[in-house]
Design an enzyme around this catalytic site. Structure first.
Site, PDB file in Angstrom:
ATOM      1  N   SER A 150       6.848  -1.746   4.671  1.00  0.00           N
ATOM      2  CA  SER A 150       7.980  -2.118   4.076  1.00  0.00           C
ATOM      3  C   SER A 150       8.114  -3.264   3.312  1.00  0.00           C
ATOM      4  CB  SER A 150       9.160  -2.233   5.181  1.00  0.00           C
ATOM      5  OG  SER A 150      10.242  -2.291   4.649  1.00  0.00           O
ATOM      6  N   LYS A 200       9.345   7.304   4.160  1.00  0.00           N
ATOM      7  CA  LYS A 200       9.490   6.659   4.542  1.00  0.00           C
ATOM      8  C   LYS A 200      11.366   6.344   4.416  1.00  0.00           C
ATOM      9  CE  LYS A 200      10.247   1.517   5.706  1.00  0.00           C
ATOM     10  NZ  LYS A 200      10.856   1.165   5.317  1.00  0.00           N
ATOM     11  N   HIS A 230       3.518   1.742  -1.884  1.00  0.00           N
ATOM     12  CA  HIS A 230       4.344   1.909  -3.012  1.00  0.00           C
ATOM     13  C   HIS A 230       2.460   3.155  -3.916  1.00  0.00           C
ATOM     14  CE1 HIS A 230       6.832  -1.613  -2.457  1.00  0.00           C
ATOM     15  NE2 HIS A 230       8.065  -0.199  -2.231  1.00  0.00           N
ATOM     16  N   GLU A 281       0.831  -1.078  -0.132  1.00  0.00           N
ATOM     17  CA  GLU A 281      -0.287   0.420   0.179  1.00  0.00           C
ATOM     18  C   GLU A 281       0.626   1.606   0.593  1.00  0.00           C
ATOM     19  OE1 GLU A 281      -3.048   1.408  -0.301  1.00  0.00           O
ATOM     20  OE2 GLU A 281      -3.092  -0.357  -0.757  1.00  0.00           O
TER      21      GLU A 281
HETATM   22  P1  AMP Z   1      11.189   0.084  -2.231  1.00  0.00           P
HETATM   23  O1  AMP Z   1      10.660  -0.718  -3.201  1.00  0.00           O
HETATM   24  O2  AMP Z   1      11.371  -0.430  -1.105  1.00  0.00           O
HETATM   25  O3  AMP Z   1      12.491   0.673  -2.734  1.00  0.00           O
HETATM   26  O4  AMP Z   1      10.317   1.800  -2.649  1.00  0.00           O
HETATM   27  C1  AMP Z   1       9.983   2.313  -3.302  1.00  0.00           C
HETATM   28  C2  AMP Z   1       9.666   3.589  -3.402  1.00  0.00           C
HETATM   29  O5  AMP Z   1       8.292   3.310  -2.657  1.00  0.00           O
HETATM   30  C3  AMP Z   1      11.225   4.538  -2.026  1.00  0.00           C
HETATM   31  O6  AMP Z   1      10.246   5.872  -2.962  1.00  0.00           O
HETATM   32  C4  AMP Z   1      10.408   4.058  -0.629  1.00  0.00           C
HETATM   33  O7  AMP Z   1      10.535   5.637  -0.424  1.00  0.00           O
HETATM   34  C5  AMP Z   1       8.569   4.817  -1.154  1.00  0.00           C
HETATM   35  N1  AMP Z   1       8.007   3.492   0.424  1.00  0.00           N
HETATM   36  C6  AMP Z   1       8.562   2.286   0.931  1.00  0.00           C
HETATM   37  N2  AMP Z   1       7.546   1.712   1.443  1.00  0.00           N
HETATM   38  C7  AMP Z   1       6.636   3.425   1.658  1.00  0.00           C
HETATM   39  C8  AMP Z   1       5.742   3.057   3.224  1.00  0.00           C
HETATM   40  N3  AMP Z   1       5.187   2.539   3.716  1.00  0.00           N
HETATM   41  N4  AMP Z   1       5.239   3.775   2.767  1.00  0.00           N
HETATM   42  C9  AMP Z   1       5.586   4.885   1.665  1.00  0.00           C
HETATM   43  N5  AMP Z   1       6.200   5.043   0.868  1.00  0.00           N
HETATM   44  C10 AMP Z   1       7.139   3.864   1.163  1.00  0.00           C
END
Ligand code: AMP
Length: 280
Positions: A183, A147, A37, A35
């Protein structure tokens, strides 16, 4: 929704759109979407005509011994989420590093503290892949999550210093019903570890209450967070730091806004969380 795997095809589609005057929105991810993402996609959607989401587990931001090979992957489910959020292109490159690649993008200041202390090569990998992706997707606006607060500031600096014509927009942290920051790595947690991990968001809340009650001594707020986390034996602190939200410089006496950031191991899983302390 179109799926593109070849970097050259992605760039050709993006350049075609730009030539037609479309605004391209971009949400880069490592997949195993949740959610959090999806909330970034929803934020990006009205800011653009064409929305691209990339899914790429970037090897250069993992150090040897970190979880690159075990990082969770679920492309079919990810595609459904992207489709639901009205994404135009899901970009799924298999490899973005030529065998003879020899270029890295390094940010030399903001990337050194916080996570940079225990992951000294991490932000070189992040900066490098983000520049590559921005060159391939040609966005007018790219959306990142608060985050990863340090990552967001490093990216802002890279884009500013390299004169890249893209707006960086940040979306708020999306949390589960009980406060745990979403996460992809939460999937590593056992049920018991997951309940232990709640101490992170709860201690941030307590710190926020202390700040709102008027405490401006960073050391006092930090001590509160450390003593809260210390009560949960499965959780081992990597850092608890209070910094300026833009410069990430350590703060001692706080002003009206400060970033309280935590990294901690819950069992073997390293989690991060943060909260912007703001006086009303
Ligand atoms: P990741 O797939 O973990 O590399 O994250 C991709 C993008 O989603 C990055 O910009 C993260 O900061 C963002 N993101 C990850 N977790 C969250 C969250 N719980 N709330 C909002 N954005 C997030």
């Amino acid at each position: 929704m179109q799926q593109i795997e070849e970097p050259e095809s992605m760039q050709a589609v993006a350049l075609g759109w730009r030539a037609q005057g479309f605004r391209i929105g971009f949400v880069p991810t490592m997949g195993y979407l949740h959610e959090g993402h999806a909330s970034l996609m929803r934020l990006a959607r009205p800011l653009c005509d064409k929305l691209v989401v990339s899914i790429y587990v970037n090897p250069t931001q993992f150090a040897p011994g970190e979880d690159f090979t075990t990082y969770p992957r679920s492309v079919e489910r990810d595609r459904v989420i992207c489709e639901t959020e009205g994404v135009d292109v899901v970009f799924l490159p298999t490899n973005l590093y030529a065998p003879n690649h020899s270029v890295r993008v390094q940010e030399l200041s903001l990337s050194k503290g916080l996570c940079g202390r225990s992951r000294p090569t991490h932000f070189d990998g992040v900066a490098t892949i983000v520049v590559k992706l921005l060159n391939l997707v040609q966005p007018t606006v790219a959306v990142f999550g608060q985050k990863d607060a340090q990552q967001a500031q490093v990216i802002r600096k890279v884009v500013a210093d390299l004169h890249m014509p893209v707006d960086i927009v940040l979306g708020p942290i999306h949390r589960d019903h009980d406060g745990l920051a979403m996460s992809s790595r939460n999937t590593y947690l056992s049920a018991y570890e997951r309940s232990s991990a709640l101490i992170l968001s709860r201690s941030l809340e307590k710190a926020d209450a202390l700040f709102r009650a008027g405490e401006r001594n960073a050391g006092m707020i930090r001590s509160l967070v450390l003593s809260e986390i210390d009560r949960v034996p499965e959780v081992r602190v990597d850092y608890v730091d209070i910094v300026d939200p833009d410069t990430l410089a350590a703060q001692e006496t706080l002003g009206d806004v400060a970033l309280l950031a935590i990294a901690a191991y819950v069992g073997r899983t390293r989690l991060i969380d943060n909260r912007v302390l703001r006086s009303e």
